[in-house]
Design a protein around this motif. Structure first.
Motif, PDB file in Angstrom:
ATOM      1  N   GLU A   1     -40.327-115.583 -20.007  1.00  0.00           N
ATOM      2  CA  GLU A   1     -37.996-115.500 -19.503  1.00  0.00           C
ATOM      3  C   GLU A   1     -37.922-117.434 -19.272  1.00  0.00           C
ATOM      4  O   GLU A   1     -36.976-117.872 -19.587  1.00  0.00           O
ATOM      5  N   GLU A   2     -39.330-117.678 -18.689  1.00  0.00           N
ATOM      6  CA  GLU A   2     -38.817-119.040 -18.219  1.00  0.00           C
ATOM      7  C   GLU A   2     -38.233-120.154 -18.817  1.00  0.00           C
ATOM      8  O   GLU A   2     -37.363-121.026 -19.429  1.00  0.00           O
ATOM      9  N   TRP A   3     -38.875-119.888 -20.481  1.00  0.00           N
ATOM     10  CA  TRP A   3     -39.406-119.960 -21.529  1.00  0.00           C
ATOM     11  C   TRP A   3     -37.712-120.625 -22.439  1.00  0.00           C
ATOM     12  O   TRP A   3     -36.984-120.898 -22.989  1.00  0.00           O
ATOM     13  N   ASP A   4     -37.491-118.764 -22.462  1.00  0.00           N
ATOM     14  CA  ASP A   4     -36.191-118.289 -22.804  1.00  0.00           C
ATOM     15  C   ASP A   4     -34.751-118.888 -22.213  1.00  0.00           C
ATOM     16  O   ASP A   4     -33.946-119.357 -22.710  1.00  0.00           O
ATOM     17  N   VAL A   5     -35.065-119.276 -20.832  1.00  0.00           N
ATOM     18  CA  VAL A   5     -34.102-120.337 -20.017  1.00  0.00           C
ATOM     19  C   VAL A   5     -33.684-121.261 -20.156  1.00  0.00           C
ATOM     20  O   VAL A   5     -32.415-121.781 -20.763  1.00  0.00           O
ATOM     21  N   LYS A   6     -34.939-122.500 -20.325  1.00  0.00           N
ATOM     22  CA  LYS A   6     -34.985-123.275 -20.735  1.00  0.00           C
ATOM     23  C   LYS A   6     -34.407-123.715 -22.536  1.00  0.00           C
ATOM     24  O   LYS A   6     -33.801-124.400 -22.887  1.00  0.00           O
ATOM     25  N   ALA A   7     -35.007-121.810 -23.168  1.00  0.00           N
ATOM     26  CA  ALA A   7     -34.057-122.601 -24.961  1.00  0.00           C
ATOM     27  C   ALA A   7     -32.594-121.823 -24.624  1.00  0.00           C
ATOM     28  O   ALA A   7     -32.774-123.464 -25.930  1.00  0.00           O
ATOM     29  N   GLU A   8     -32.318-121.451 -23.606  1.00  0.00           N
ATOM     30  CA  GLU A   8     -30.896-120.864 -23.469  1.00  0.00           C
ATOM     31  C   GLU A   8     -30.019-122.522 -23.175  1.00  0.00           C
ATOM     32  O   GLU A   8     -28.802-123.240 -23.669  1.00  0.00           O
ATOM     33  N   GLU A   9     -30.623-123.220 -22.706  1.00  0.00           N
ATOM     34  CA  GLU A   9     -30.098-124.770 -21.821  1.00  0.00           C
ATOM     35  C   GLU A   9     -30.206-125.716 -22.916  1.00  0.00           C
ATOM     36  O   GLU A   9     -28.909-126.394 -23.414  1.00  0.00           O
ATOM     37  N   ALA A  10     -30.854-125.782 -23.527  1.00  0.00           N
ATOM     38  CA  ALA A  10     -31.337-126.757 -24.997  1.00  0.00           C
ATOM     39  C   ALA A  10     -29.883-126.447 -25.908  1.00  0.00           C
ATOM     40  O   ALA A  10     -29.390-127.336 -26.481  1.00  0.00           O
ATOM     41  N   LYS A  11     -29.959-125.235 -26.048  1.00  0.00           N
ATOM     42  CA  LYS A  11     -28.544-124.778 -27.027  1.00  0.00           C
ATOM     43  C   LYS A  11     -26.662-125.182 -26.548  1.00  0.00           C
ATOM     44  O   LYS A  11     -26.621-125.459 -27.287  1.00  0.00           O
ATOM     45  N   LYS A  12     -27.071-124.542 -25.355  1.00  0.00           N
ATOM     46  CA  LYS A  12     -25.548-125.102 -24.905  1.00  0.00           C
ATOM     47  C   LYS A  12     -25.769-126.767 -24.975  1.00  0.00           C
ATOM     48  O   LYS A  12     -24.775-127.420 -25.415  1.00  0.00           O
ATOM     49  N   GLU A  13     -26.242-127.593 -24.442  1.00  0.00           N
ATOM     50  CA  GLU A  13     -26.686-128.392 -24.628  1.00  0.00           C
ATOM     51  C   GLU A  13     -26.050-129.228 -26.390  1.00  0.00           C
ATOM     52  O   GLU A  13     -25.131-130.098 -26.418  1.00  0.00           O
TER      53      GLU A  13
END
Length: 662
Positions: free
Chosen positions: A576-588
């Motif tokens: 889940e931690e890496w999923d959150v990082k992936a969501e942030e990268a998607k928004k960026e």
């Protein structure tokens, strides 16, 4: 206890080689079937006089003696089979199974005893070795020596050539020679063919296909003698496996085939089949060289002293009575032309393939006989040279493959139905449709299946017919050229409906479908933002160095496999931690992409205006250069241009518009 005992992989020695097969004990007979040749040895139980159990080279073996003087030896049993076979013999046979030990001292002196068809060399009343006298080809004598020579077998890697016996002189009766007595005992049972006495009958100048030539065939009580201009062959009846009588495709000739094992030899050539060719119209009157009582006593009505009929009937009848084998003829198979055979080629030679009730036989060069029980599967293959024929492939359980090629396409349905009826495994079977005449013949629903090869042949025939008829056909449906139809319709706009009806219909133009061209890939903009990575890829980039340090020397592909296993074992919270990082990268990425698109639209609008100005400047300069080159004579203003000139110019250039002034 069971009424029948069966054993697989039981071996029988035949002229220096081991042949495997199956042995079956029943209350009436003991039957052994050779896996290689299919030959059956049947021993009636009342004829059994002795049975021995012995330890031999292939485990354990059984030796059976009969009242007729024959001895049969079968090896390959296990130690645990002794109790089972011994109890079966006690319950069903009058003979008891006795254990007999072989002498393994290695002594080379002892006593030679002749026991029926065997020469047994015994040391202290225990047999050291036994020689089947049927394997002896010649016997030579010296002063006190006897040399025994043996028949050679092509199937063996190592063959026993000869054995020498030293026979000491006796101090007894001076009139008897011990060496000569020893030789006579061997020759009385040896397989040495001696043409003594008169032949039973003689057939003159018979046409033989293999070996090729014309031969006189002399029929003796125990062997067959082929006498030709160059070669002679003596064939014992014990080497004859099967007899075949096959009609030729022209219905005017007959093949008589004799299968031999071992084959007859001429130099390095081996003939496993003797093939005779007869004409149906040739007759003969035959008189046997025996009196009527002897003929009746020996052949029990199968032959008579005086006989007449077709030559092939007389030869086959005499051979059947002397060899005591059944004659195999073709079964119920009928080809497309009504014949009981199929014309084909094998190894670049044309011949005839006969489907029999229990196998296939190909005549004549080289002859091939394949039994159904040794066939693993069959295959129907497309012909290599033309679509009017197909190939029939047979694969045996030993891994050998036989290909019969150039079979006419019309024979396919008949041959397929025959193979299907015999329940042979078909390698390329699909669903079978369109087979007529056998709708309710089988219960295993094979008729509902489609045959892929037959359907391909039908489709190819339809394509060829359409291609041949396309030039002469009118008003047929098809694919029309879209450009041609558009030009025709535009040219006929001014015509009336009545004129259109009077015009004859034009032939349909068949246009091949063109494959759509692959779209060229657009060049990527280096300034565009890169796509965001997934949670797994973010984790892999951070963990790659750790994986390399823990597994020194690991390759790139192995890193991916190792990472995949580690990712599967990763806990849900860490994922889940890496999923959150992936969501942030998607928004960026989305934010950067919006800025990139806005900037790109601004640049394209600005660049478009500058390009229009450049085109106008370059276009004006080109027009001035054209005017200078052509001069004032060729220049005409717009009001002086006629409609005819403008129409002709428009015809030259399809893309120009037609301008007309009135």
């Amino acid at each position: 206890m069971n009424d029948i005992l069966e054993f697989n992989e039981i071996y029988q020695e035949a002229k220096g080689t081991w042949n495997d097969g199956r042995l079956r004990f029943s209350k009436q007979t003991v039957v052994y079937k050779n896996s290689k040749t299919g030959k059956l040895d049947s021993i009636p139980v009342p004829e059994l006089t002795q049975a021995q159990w012995r330890r031999v080279c292939l485990g354990h073996g059984i030796k059976l003696c009969t009242s007729t003087g024959n001895i049969y030896k079968y090896d390959g049993f296990k130690d645990t089979d002794l109790e089972k076979i011994s109890e079966y013999f006690k319950a069903n046979y009058k003979v008891e199974l006795i254990e007999k030990d072989m002498c393994v001292k290695g002594w080379n002196w002892g006593t030679a005893k002749f026991n029926g068809p065997l020469l047994s060399f015994e040391v202290n009343d225990s047999p050291a070795f036994e020689i089947p006298l049927a394997s002896v080809s010649q016997c030579a004598t010296g002063k006190n020596e006897v040399t025994v020579e043996f028949h050679q077998n092509d199937d063996t890697e190592v063959s026993l050539m000869e054995v020498r016996f030293y026979v000491p002189p006796t101090t007894g009766d001076e009139g008897s020679d011990p060496v000569e007595a020893f030789v006579q005992n061997i020759l009385s049972k040896a397989d040495v063919i001696q043409a003594t006495g008169d032949a039973v009958c003689i057939f003159r100048e018979l046409q033989c296909l293999t070996p090729r030539g014309r031969y006189d065939i002399r029929i003796y009580p125990t062997f067959l003698h082929l006498h030709g201009k160059t070669f002679d062959y003596k064939i014992p009846y014990t080497t004859v496996l099967r007899l075949f009588l096959l009609p030729h495709k022209d219905q005017r000739q007959m093949f008589f085939v004799i299968s031999l094992d071992p084959p007859i030899k001429q130099g390095q050539t081996r003939y496993h089949f003797l093939i005779l060719l007869f004409s149906k119209e040739e007759d003969i009157s035959l008189t046997l060289n025996m009196n009527e009582d002897e003929v009746e006593r020996r052949f029990e009505g199968k032959l008579h002293k005086n006989m007449s009929g077709s030559l092939y009937e007389m030869v086959s009848r005499v051979m059947k009575a002397l060899v005591n084998r059944k004659i195999t003829v073709p079964g119920n198979f009928q080809g497309h032309s009504g014949a009981q055979c199929i014309t084909c080629s094998y190894k670049a030679s044309s011949g005839l393939l006969y489907p029999l009730e229990r196998g296939f036989i190909y005549v004549h060069k080289p002859p091939v006989h394949l039994r159904f029980e040794e066939i693993s599967c069959v295959n129907f293959a497309r012909g290599t040279t033309t679509t009017r024929s197909f190939d029939f492939e047979i694969e045996t359980k030993q891994g050998n493959q036989y290909t019969f090629s150039s079979i006419e396409r019309e024979e396919y349905g008949k041959l397929f139905d025959f193979v299907n009826a015999k329940k042979l495994s078909i390698k390329n079977r699909g669903f079978k449709e369109g087979m007529k005449g056998n709708d309710n013949m089988y219960s295993d629903s094979d008729d509902d299946q489609h045959d892929a090869y037959l359907e391909r042949m039908k489709e190819e025939g339809k394509i060829r017919e359409e291609a041949n008829d396309s030039d002469d056909s009118e008003g047929e449906s098809g694919e029309y050229d879209s450009k041609a139809s558009a030009s025709e319709s535009s040219a006929d706009d001014g015509d009336s409906d009545g004129d259109r009806k009077k015009k004859p219909a034009k032939k349909a133009k068949f246009v091949k479908e063109r494959k759509p061209r692959k779209k060229e890939k657009k060049a990527k903009d280096s300034s565009a933002p890169k796509r965001p990575m997934s949670a797994y890829m973010l984790w892999l980039n951070s963990s790659r160095d750790r994986i390399k340090s823990e597994n020194p020397g690991i390759s790139v592909t192995e890193i991916s496999k190792k990472a995949g296993e580690m990712w599967k074992q990763l806990g849900k919270e860490k994922k889940e931690e890496w999923d959150v990082k992936a969501e942030e990268a998607k928004k960026e990425y989305d934010r950067a992409m919006r800025e990139y698109k806005d900037n790109w639209l601004f640049l394209t609008k600005k660049g478009g205006k500058n390009e229009e100005k450049k085109k106008r400047k370059s276009g004006g300069g080109r027009e001035k250069e054209k005017e200078r080159a052509t001069g004032n004579d060729s220049f005409k203003s717009r009001e002086f241009i006629s409609s005819e000139e403008s129409s002709s110019e428009s015809d030259k250039g399809k893309g120009r518009k037609r301008k007309v002034t009135y």
